[in-house]
Write a protein that holds these residues in place. Structure first.
Motif, PDB file in Angstrom:
ATOM      1  N   GLY A  22      43.444  62.863  53.625  1.00  0.00           N
ATOM      2  CA  GLY A  22      43.399  62.931  54.941  1.00  0.00           C
ATOM      3  C   GLY A  22      44.629  63.595  55.812  1.00  0.00           C
ATOM      4  N   THR A  23      45.400  64.104  54.945  1.00  0.00           N
ATOM      5  CA  THR A  23      46.583  64.953  55.484  1.00  0.00           C
ATOM      6  C   THR A  23      46.195  66.028  56.460  1.00  0.00           C
ATOM      7  OG1 THR A  23      47.803  64.792  53.481  1.00  0.00           O
ATOM      8  CG2 THR A  23      48.712  66.097  54.938  1.00  0.00           C
ATOM      9  N   PHE A  24      45.145  66.706  56.320  1.00  0.00           N
ATOM     10  CA  PHE A  24      44.617  67.715  57.198  1.00  0.00           C
ATOM     11  C   PHE A  24      43.500  67.049  58.295  1.00  0.00           C
ATOM     12  CE2 PHE A  24      44.950  70.904  53.307  1.00  0.00           C
ATOM     13  CZ  PHE A  24      46.252  70.742  53.814  1.00  0.00           C
ATOM     14  N   GLY A  25      43.672  65.885  58.568  1.00  0.00           N
ATOM     15  CA  GLY A  25      42.882  65.232  59.471  1.00  0.00           C
ATOM     16  C   GLY A  25      41.553  64.205  58.931  1.00  0.00           C
ATOM     17  N   SER A  26      41.136  63.384  59.833  1.00  0.00           N
ATOM     18  CA  SER A  26      39.913  62.648  59.232  1.00  0.00           C
ATOM     19  C   SER A  26      38.648  63.285  59.088  1.00  0.00           C
ATOM     20  CB  SER A  26      39.841  61.403  60.525  1.00  0.00           C
ATOM     21  OG  SER A  26      39.626  61.676  61.397  1.00  0.00           O
ATOM     22  N   LYS A  27      38.429  64.199  59.830  1.00  0.00           N
ATOM     23  CA  LYS A  27      37.260  64.932  60.099  1.00  0.00           C
ATOM     24  C   LYS A  27      37.148  65.747  58.756  1.00  0.00           C
ATOM     25  CE  LYS A  27      34.413  68.434  62.918  1.00  0.00           C
ATOM     26  NZ  LYS A  27      34.388  69.272  63.790  1.00  0.00           N
ATOM     27  N   LEU A  28      38.170  66.299  58.194  1.00  0.00           N
ATOM     28  CA  LEU A  28      38.426  67.013  57.010  1.00  0.00           C
ATOM     29  C   LEU A  28      38.135  65.982  55.903  1.00  0.00           C
ATOM     30  CD1 LEU A  28      38.176  70.053  56.506  1.00  0.00           C
ATOM     31  CD2 LEU A  28      40.416  70.132  55.880  1.00  0.00           C
ATOM     32  N   GLN A  29      38.499  64.936  55.584  1.00  0.00           N
ATOM     33  CA  GLN A  29      38.731  63.786  54.858  1.00  0.00           C
ATOM     34  C   GLN A  29      37.447  63.326  54.570  1.00  0.00           C
ATOM     35  OE1 GLN A  29      40.543  60.016  55.540  1.00  0.00           O
ATOM     36  NE2 GLN A  29      41.405  60.029  53.452  1.00  0.00           N
ATOM     37  N   LYS A  30      36.231  63.045  55.788  1.00  0.00           N
ATOM     38  CA  LYS A  30      35.267  62.635  55.745  1.00  0.00           C
ATOM     39  C   LYS A  30      34.193  63.527  55.010  1.00  0.00           C
ATOM     40  CE  LYS A  30      31.741  60.806  59.043  1.00  0.00           C
ATOM     41  NZ  LYS A  30      31.237  60.545  60.075  1.00  0.00           N
ATOM     42  N   LEU A  31      34.596  64.789  55.458  1.00  0.00           N
ATOM     43  CA  LEU A  31      33.601  65.936  54.992  1.00  0.00           C
ATOM     44  C   LEU A  31      33.701  65.974  53.502  1.00  0.00           C
ATOM     45  CD1 LEU A  31      31.701  68.375  54.958  1.00  0.00           C
ATOM     46  CD2 LEU A  31      33.438  69.779  55.634  1.00  0.00           C
ATOM     47  N   SER A  32      35.008  65.866  52.969  1.00  0.00           N
ATOM     48  CA  SER A  32      35.517  66.004  51.708  1.00  0.00           C
ATOM     49  C   SER A  32      34.748  65.002  50.779  1.00  0.00           C
ATOM     50  CB  SER A  32      37.048  66.028  51.420  1.00  0.00           C
ATOM     51  OG  SER A  32      37.787  66.950  52.158  1.00  0.00           O
ATOM     52  N   LEU A  33      34.999  63.571  51.245  1.00  0.00           N
ATOM     53  CA  LEU A  33      34.303  62.629  50.571  1.00  0.00           C
ATOM     54  C   LEU A  33      32.836  62.720  50.369  1.00  0.00           C
ATOM     55  CD1 LEU A  33      36.706  59.650  51.957  1.00  0.00           C
ATOM     56  CD2 LEU A  33      36.282  60.502  49.591  1.00  0.00           C
ATOM     57  N   GLU A  34      31.932  63.160  51.653  1.00  0.00           N
ATOM     58  CA  GLU A  34      30.622  63.332  51.673  1.00  0.00           C
ATOM     59  C   GLU A  34      30.279  64.326  50.435  1.00  0.00           C
ATOM     60  OE1 GLU A  34      26.751  63.067  52.577  1.00  0.00           O
ATOM     61  OE2 GLU A  34      28.287  61.864  53.043  1.00  0.00           O
ATOM     62  N   LEU A  35      30.864  65.624  50.488  1.00  0.00           N
ATOM     63  CA  LEU A  35      30.814  66.451  49.539  1.00  0.00           C
ATOM     64  C   LEU A  35      30.755  66.120  48.080  1.00  0.00           C
ATOM     65  CD1 LEU A  35      32.572  69.582  50.739  1.00  0.00           C
ATOM     66  CD2 LEU A  35      29.941  69.119  51.101  1.00  0.00           C
ATOM     67  N   CYS A  36      31.861  65.005  47.918  1.00  0.00           N
ATOM     68  CA  CYS A  36      31.918  64.378  46.511  1.00  0.00           C
ATOM     69  C   CYS A  36      30.732  63.400  46.360  1.00  0.00           C
ATOM     70  CB  CYS A  36      33.285  63.515  46.579  1.00  0.00           C
ATOM     71  SG  CYS A  36      34.700  64.451  46.638  1.00  0.00           S
ATOM     72  N   ARG A  37      30.232  62.717  47.178  1.00  0.00           N
ATOM     73  CA  ARG A  37      29.234  61.907  47.019  1.00  0.00           C
ATOM     74  C   ARG A  37      27.829  62.780  47.093  1.00  0.00           C
ATOM     75  NH1 ARG A  37      31.778  59.052  51.605  1.00  0.00           N
ATOM     76  NH2 ARG A  37      32.582  57.056  51.047  1.00  0.00           N
ATOM     77  N   ARG A  38      27.693  64.001  47.461  1.00  0.00           N
ATOM     78  CA  ARG A  38      26.749  64.722  47.088  1.00  0.00           C
ATOM     79  C   ARG A  38      26.550  65.339  45.873  1.00  0.00           C
ATOM     80  NH1 ARG A  38      23.705  67.348  51.607  1.00  0.00           N
ATOM     81  NH2 ARG A  38      24.138  65.991  53.667  1.00  0.00           N
ATOM     82  N   ASN A  39      27.683  65.144  45.028  1.00  0.00           N
ATOM     83  CA  ASN A  39      27.791  65.782  43.770  1.00  0.00           C
ATOM     84  C   ASN A  39      28.150  67.306  43.850  1.00  0.00           C
ATOM     85  OD1 ASN A  39      27.834  63.447  42.264  1.00  0.00           O
ATOM     86  ND2 ASN A  39      25.615  63.342  42.399  1.00  0.00           N
ATOM     87  N   ALA A  40      28.615  67.643  44.922  1.00  0.00           N
ATOM     88  CA  ALA A  40      28.781  69.239  45.345  1.00  0.00           C
ATOM     89  C   ALA A  40      30.010  69.513  44.977  1.00  0.00           C
ATOM     90  CB  ALA A  40      28.439  69.657  46.718  1.00  0.00           C
ATOM     91  N   VAL A  41      31.089  68.573  44.708  1.00  0.00           N
ATOM     92  CA  VAL A  41      32.671  68.669  44.443  1.00  0.00           C
ATOM     93  C   VAL A  41      32.752  68.130  42.917  1.00  0.00           C
ATOM     94  CG1 VAL A  41      34.842  68.037  44.902  1.00  0.00           C
ATOM     95  CG2 VAL A  41      33.271  69.171  46.512  1.00  0.00           C
ATOM     96  N   HIS A  42      33.593  68.773  42.221  1.00  0.00           N
ATOM     97  CA  HIS A  42      33.745  68.177  40.855  1.00  0.00           C
ATOM     98  C   HIS A  42      35.154  68.076  40.178  1.00  0.00           C
ATOM     99  CE1 HIS A  42      29.818  70.568  41.161  1.00  0.00           C
ATOM    100  NE2 HIS A  42      29.345  69.462  40.862  1.00  0.00           N
ATOM    101  N   VAL A  43      35.851  68.796  41.116  1.00  0.00           N
ATOM    102  CA  VAL A  43      37.626  68.743  40.603  1.00  0.00           C
ATOM    103  C   VAL A  43      38.494  68.818  41.724  1.00  0.00           C
ATOM    104  CG1 VAL A  43      37.468  71.273  40.461  1.00  0.00           C
ATOM    105  CG2 VAL A  43      39.100  69.992  39.086  1.00  0.00           C
ATOM    106  N   ILE A  44      39.681  68.137  41.743  1.00  0.00           N
ATOM    107  CA  ILE A  44      40.582  68.192  42.812  1.00  0.00           C
ATOM    108  C   ILE A  44      41.693  69.267  42.261  1.00  0.00           C
ATOM    109  CG2 ILE A  44      42.204  66.893  44.412  1.00  0.00           C
ATOM    110  CD1 ILE A  44      40.552  64.405  43.362  1.00  0.00           C
TER     111      ILE A  44
END
Length: 249
Positions: A158-180
């Motif tokens: 959330g350091t870059f803002g809530s909008k980017l945080q929300k999208l990042s979490l959504e991509l994780c939920r979609r299994n489109a992100v696999h690593v940090i």
């Protein structure tokens, strides 16, 4: 070499910061072919060697491995064949960066060709791409072709803002992100922050997911297969049963 540490002192400070954040191994990924910086493979190898020497002399318990953050460009496949490009830590995983405004029209073709050749494209910070933000299916298509998604720690925290945080979490939920990845550039404005990102991930998606993300980072270094189906609706409920996944190595 790019917009990261400006000198040796800054680099060593970052190394100390990494250790304090619980990190034992870092892959150095200077920008390459992004229109500003050119960092061919031989230059990076020598710089990483010198950095490790200085880290050891300073008594910092950190290992730095070579890599690149490669901007998509026309000669990418040719330069890879000519040994001008580096994978992450000598693995089959190769870190690709898209411009922030769009998904390049050759992105699918390039990812497909890399997979055929035995590589695994790792898509850097897709959450910061405007087309992916508007249509996550653009990223999901690349994942279907064999790529993996890599979100930036500060985006997730959330350091870059809530909008980017929300999208990042959504991509994780979609299994489109696999690593940090930390995507650390310095000690003040763009620090490592992995521990905070994992804390958010665990709170939002559960211990199982957080543990798998940790394991996937280690698997890249070890050149092993990643776990791609990370999130299901039952993950969070199972976090106590599978808590061993989140052990820190």
């Amino acid at each position: 070499m790019d917009d990261g540490a400006a000198d040796w002192e800054a680099a060593l400070t970052m190394a100390q910061d990494a250790v304090q954040d619980g990190i034992s191994t870092v892959v150095a990924t200077p920008h390459h072919a992004n229109g500003v910086y050119m960092n061919p493979a031989p230059n990076i190898g020598e710089a990483v060697r010198l950095l490790n020497e200085r880290i050891q002399e300073s008594g910092i318990p950190l290992l730095v491995l070579p890599g690149q953050e490669i901007r998509m460009y026309g000669d990418l496949l040719d330069d890879l064949e000519q040994s001008q490009l580096l994978t992450l830590a000598g693995s089959r995983y190769i870190l690709l960066e898209m411009p922030s405004s769009l998904v390049p029209r050759t992105m699918e073709e390039t990812c497909h060709e890399l997979v055929i050749q035995g590589f695994v494209p790792v898509i850097a910070h897709p959450e910061r791409n405007a087309e992916v933000a508007a249509s996550p299916a653009r990223l999901e298509r690349l994942i279907e072709l064999g790529a993996v998604g890599q979100v930036t720690a500060q985006s997730l925290a959330g350091t870059f803002g809530s909008k980017l945080q929300k999208l990042s979490l959504e991509l994780c939920r979609r299994n489109a992100v696999h690593v940090i990845a930390s995507d650390a550039h310095d000690s003040r404005h763009r620090p490592f922050g992995l521990s905070e990102a994992f804390k958010v991930l665990e709170e939002e998606l559960g211990t199982v997911v957080s543990g798998i993300f940790r394991q996937n980072s280690q698997s890249i270094i070890a050149n092993e297969e990643l776990i791609r189906v990370i999130y299901t609706k039952t993950n969070k409920k199972l976090h106590r049963m599978f808590g061993f996944f989140s052990r820190k190595s």
